[in-house]
Scaffold this motif. Structure first.
Motif, short mmCIF file in Angstrom:
data_model
loop_
_atom_site.label_atom_id
_atom_site.label_comp_id
_atom_site.label_asym_id
_atom_site.label_seq_id
_atom_site.Cartn_x
_atom_site.Cartn_y
_atom_site.Cartn_z
N PRO A 60 0.79 -1.03 0.05
CA PRO A 60 0.03 -0.18 0.00
C PRO A 60 0.82 1.18 -0.06
O PRO A 60 0.38 2.24 -0.59
CB PRO A 60 -0.74 -0.29 1.40
CG PRO A 60 -0.82 -1.61 1.69
CD PRO A 60 0.33 -2.18 1.07
N SER A 61 1.91 1.16 0.54
CA SER A 61 2.98 2.25 0.68
C SER A 61 3.36 2.67 -0.76
O SER A 61 4.01 3.58 -1.07
CB SER A 61 4.00 2.10 1.38
OG SER A 61 4.98 1.02 1.10
N GLY A 62 3.41 1.78 -1.75
CA GLY A 62 4.03 1.80 -2.97
C GLY A 62 5.14 1.39 -3.28
O GLY A 62 5.80 1.22 -4.60
N GLU A 63 5.85 0.97 -2.19
CA GLU A 63 7.33 0.16 -2.08
C GLU A 63 6.66 -1.24 -2.60
O GLU A 63 5.65 -1.95 -2.18
CB GLU A 63 7.94 0.24 -1.09
CG GLU A 63 8.36 1.78 -0.74
CD GLU A 63 9.17 2.30 -1.50
OE1 GLU A 63 10.25 1.38 -2.00
OE2 GLU A 63 9.22 3.48 -1.88
N LYS A 64 7.63 -2.11 -2.99
CA LYS A 64 7.57 -3.43 -3.11
C LYS A 64 7.58 -4.02 -1.74
O LYS A 64 8.24 -3.80 -0.98
CB LYS A 64 8.72 -4.17 -3.86
CG LYS A 64 8.87 -3.53 -5.45
CD LYS A 64 7.64 -3.75 -6.42
CE LYS A 64 7.98 -3.61 -7.84
NZ LYS A 64 7.91 -2.17 -7.83
N TYR A 65 6.71 -5.30 -1.57
CA TYR A 65 6.61 -5.90 -0.43
C TYR A 65 8.03 -6.25 -0.11
O TYR A 65 8.48 -6.14 0.91
CB TYR A 65 5.64 -6.81 -0.42
CG TYR A 65 4.09 -6.67 -0.18
CD1 TYR A 65 3.79 -6.22 1.01
CD2 TYR A 65 3.27 -6.55 -1.14
CE1 TYR A 65 2.20 -5.85 0.95
CE2 TYR A 65 2.03 -6.13 -1.17
CZ TYR A 65 1.77 -5.83 0.17
OH TYR A 65 -0.11 -5.64 0.18
N GLY A 66 8.69 -7.20 -0.79
CA GLY A 66 9.97 -7.52 -0.64
C GLY A 66 10.06 -8.71 0.17
O GLY A 66 11.20 -9.75 0.15
N GLN A 67 9.39 -8.78 1.36
CA GLN A 67 9.70 -9.91 2.26
C GLN A 67 8.26 -10.38 2.97
O GLN A 67 7.10 -9.67 2.98
CB GLN A 67 10.41 -9.32 3.68
CG GLN A 67 11.65 -8.60 3.47
CD GLN A 67 12.78 -9.74 3.09
OE1 GLN A 67 12.71 -10.82 3.37
NE2 GLN A 67 13.92 -9.09 2.45
#
Length: 255
Positions: A60-67
């Motif tokens: 939701p922040s626009g960043e990739k989840y990643g983990q």
């Protein structure tokens, strides 16, 4: 008075337990450690008819989840949890998908039909397509021609098993060994098996576990050096390099 068979008694008891809430009729992801040809693997089976199987990329922040932990944190706000997760396809340095990618019906990246460098471009490659009540591994050109109605899709490569045959480029005597992960599907699309090797294996060895041990006719390589698994039932949640696409199963908290 007629006799009641043992099978009938079992069915009656099962229905009664479900009726009073003693059992849940909903299936769950089943993960287990297994050995094939003397090599160690972990396999997780999913039924897409009852399990909420999906892909994750942008938080939701626009960043990739990643983990996996980032996804779990976001799901907790909705009263849900991640009961299974695995890296879900190859990605660029910015963690954007290398190939075709669909999330919640929205196409994020187009199909890449041509050959190219690296494992992704080792044709034939394929697409893992999740629909409402089934999921399938489909060879890329077949997928591109048919364009099934995928709610989620991720393209990766190479294919490991194609209609019951190993990828034609796999060598039995290969010396290229890595930790690898992938996904295989049954012909009817209701059995989905995710596998990660727990030691370094060749492509030929990895393809064989899907075809000869698990018995699925189509399977797709998801990645190698970043291969990771989230399986809480095994008390396992791998951590390492930040990921691009992630495939997982979501369930209500407390399930």
């Amino acid at each position: 008075m007629c006799a009641v068979t043992s099978k009938a008694k079992t069915a009656f008891v099962t229905i009664a337990l479900i009726a009073i809430g003693g059992l849940s009729a909903q299936a769950e992801v089943t993960c287990s450690e297994r050995s094939f040809d003397g090599l160690a693997y972990t396999a997780c089976e999913v039924d897409p008819r009852v399990d909420e199987l999906r892909l994750f990329l942008d938080a939701p922040s626009g960043e990739k989840y990643g983990q996996f932990s980032t996804i779990d944190g976001a799901l907790a706000n909705e009263g849900k949890t991640l009961i299974f997760g695995m890296n879900g396809g190859m990605y660029h340095n910015d963690r954007a998908p290398v190939g075709h990618y669909i999330e919640d019906g929205q196409e994020i990246m187009r199909v890449i039909p041509n050959a190219g460098p690296g494992n992704f471009g080792l044709l034939p490659n394929g697409v893992f397509c999740i629909q409402n009540d089934r999921a399938d591994v489909i060879e890329t050109l077949t997928y591109d021609a048919a364009r099934p109605d995928c709610r989620f899709a991720t393209q990766s490569g190479p294919m490991l098993v194609i209609d019951g045959e190993l990828h034609p480029r796999f060598l039995k005597d290969s010396t290229s060994r890595y930790i690898r992960n992938g996904v295989g599907t049954s012909e009817d699309g209701v059995r989905v098996v995710f596998v990660i090797s727990d030691q370094s294996v060749t492509f030929h060895e990895f393809g064989r576990i899907f075809r000869d041990d698990l018995g699925v006719p189509n399977a797709l390589f998801l990645d190698g050096s970043v291969s990771r698994l989230h399986a809480p039932q095994l008390n396992r949640s791998d951590f390492g390099r930040w990921l691009g696409p992630i495939v997982g199963v979501v369930a209500p908290l407390g399930r």
